[in-house]
Design a protein around this motif. Structure first.
Motif, short mmCIF file in Angstrom:
data_model
loop_
_atom_site.label_atom_id
_atom_site.label_comp_id
_atom_site.label_asym_id
_atom_site.label_seq_id
_atom_site.Cartn_x
_atom_site.Cartn_y
_atom_site.Cartn_z
N CYS A 40 0.86 -1.18 0.00
CA CYS A 40 0.00 0.00 0.00
C CYS A 40 0.90 1.24 0.00
O CYS A 40 1.34 1.72 1.05
CB CYS A 40 -0.93 -0.01 1.22
SG CYS A 40 -2.08 1.37 1.24
N LYS A 41 1.21 1.74 -1.18
CA LYS A 41 2.14 2.85 -1.34
C LYS A 41 1.63 4.12 -0.66
O LYS A 41 2.39 4.83 0.01
CB LYS A 41 2.39 3.10 -2.82
CG LYS A 41 3.39 4.20 -3.12
CD LYS A 41 3.56 4.37 -4.63
CE LYS A 41 4.53 5.51 -4.93
NZ LYS A 41 4.69 5.70 -6.41
N THR A 42 0.33 4.38 -0.79
CA THR A 42 -0.25 5.61 -0.21
C THR A 42 -0.13 5.60 1.30
O THR A 42 0.27 6.60 1.92
CB THR A 42 -1.72 5.72 -0.63
OG1 THR A 42 -1.81 5.63 -2.05
CG2 THR A 42 -2.30 7.05 -0.16
N GLY A 43 -0.48 4.49 1.93
CA GLY A 43 -0.40 4.38 3.39
C GLY A 43 1.02 4.52 3.90
O GLY A 43 1.27 5.16 4.92
N ALA A 44 1.97 3.90 3.19
CA ALA A 44 3.36 3.98 3.60
C ALA A 44 3.90 5.40 3.47
O ALA A 44 4.69 5.86 4.32
CB ALA A 44 4.21 3.02 2.77
#
Length: 233
Positions: A40-44
Motif C-alpha cells: 500500500c504505497k499511499t499508506g506507507a
C-alpha cells in the motif's frame, strides 16, 4: 475385435484423456493462477514508513481467470476483498487477450473430449479408416495441446507484458495506490501445463499400441510313431 494389448493401451490413453479434461476444468474454475505481494504505497507515504515498518503495509493477492481475492494493509488493519473479473474488471484489462485465454482453453477441452471418444472407439473396435485410428488420435491430441499452449502463452503475456496483476490489484481503489512487489504463477496455472503434457503422454501410449507382441505358440503333443517292428508284435 482389437487384441488384448491394444485394448489395454487404448484404455490407458482414455484415462489420460479424462485426466487432461479434469486438469483443465479444475484450472479454469480455481483462483490460484497468480499469487503475489502488494504494497500500500499511499499508506506507507502518509506515515513516512521506514524499511522495517514497510512490512505493516504489505498484503497479498491471488486471482484466476474469473475471480480472486486480496488482503491490503494500509494502516487500518487487514482488509480483505473479493475480486471478480467479470463483468467490470475485464474492461480495464486487455479484455481481448483475456477472452482468448478462456476461449483457447475451452477449445482444448473440446478436442480432449474428441480424443477420449476416439480412444474408447479404438479400444472396442478396429477402425477401417485411418483418421479414426492412430493418425486421428495424433491429430486430435496435437490440436488439444496446441490450443492449451496458446492459452497458457496468452496468459503469460498478459501477466508479464500487460501488468495484469497491478491492474487487478488497483481495481476499485479510489484512495489508495497498490504496488505489486512480486508475483508468481501458482498451481492452477501449472495444472494447465500438466494438461498439455498429458496429451503428449497419450500420443506415446497410442504409439505403444502399435507394438506387436510375440504370440505364444502352443506346442501340439507329439503323436506316437509306430515302427514296423512294433507291428510284428
Amino acid at each position: 475385435m482389437p487384441s488384448l494389448w491394444k485394448r489395454i493401451t487404448f484404455s490407458v490413453a482414455s484415462v489420460l484423456c479424462v485426466g487432461s479434461v479434469a486438469l483443465l476444468v479444475v484450472a479454469l474454475s480455481t483462483e490460484r493462477w497468480v499469487t503475489g505481494r502488494i504494497l500500500c504505497k499511499t499508506g506507507a507515504e502518509i506515515v513516512n514508513a521506514s524499511h522495517p515498518e514497510m512490512e505493516q503495509f504489505i498484503g497479498d493477492i491471488y486471482y484466476g481467470l474469473f475471480q480472486g481475492g486480496k488482503t491490503k494493509k494500509c494502516g487500518l488493519g487487514n482488509r480483505r476483498s473479493k475480486i471478480y473479473i467479470f463483468p467490470k474488471l475485464v474492461r480495464k484489462l486487455n479484455g481481448g487477450l483475456h477472452m482468448m485465454v478462456i476461449l483457447f482453453l475451452l477449445v482444448a477441452v473440446g478436442f480432449a473430449l474428441v480424443s477420449l471418444s476416439f480412444c474408447i472407439y479404438n479400444a472396442r473396435k478396429v477402425p477401417y479408416q485411418s483418421i479414426k485410428g492412430h493418425k486421428g488420435l495424433y491429430l486430435w491430441n496435437f490440436i488439444a495441446a496446441f490450443f492449451g499452449a496458446l492459452g497458457m502463452l496468452c496468459f503469460l503475456a498478459a501477466v508479464r507484458h500487460h501488468s495484469l496483476t497491478e491492474r487487478v490489484a488497483n481495481h476499485q481503489e479510489n484512495l489508495f495506490v497498490l504496488v505489486v512487489l512480486d508475483n508468481s504463477l501458482d498451481w492452477s496455472f501449472w495444472l494447465g501445463v500438466g494438461s498439455i503434457a498429458t496429451h503428449f503422454a497419450v500420443c506415446g501410449v497410442v504409439a505403444m499400441s502399435r507394438i506387436k507382441l510375440p504370440k505364444s505358440e502352443i506346442k501340439k503333443p507329439e503323436e506316437p510313431t509306430i515302427a514296423a517292428l512294433d507291428l510284428l508284435y
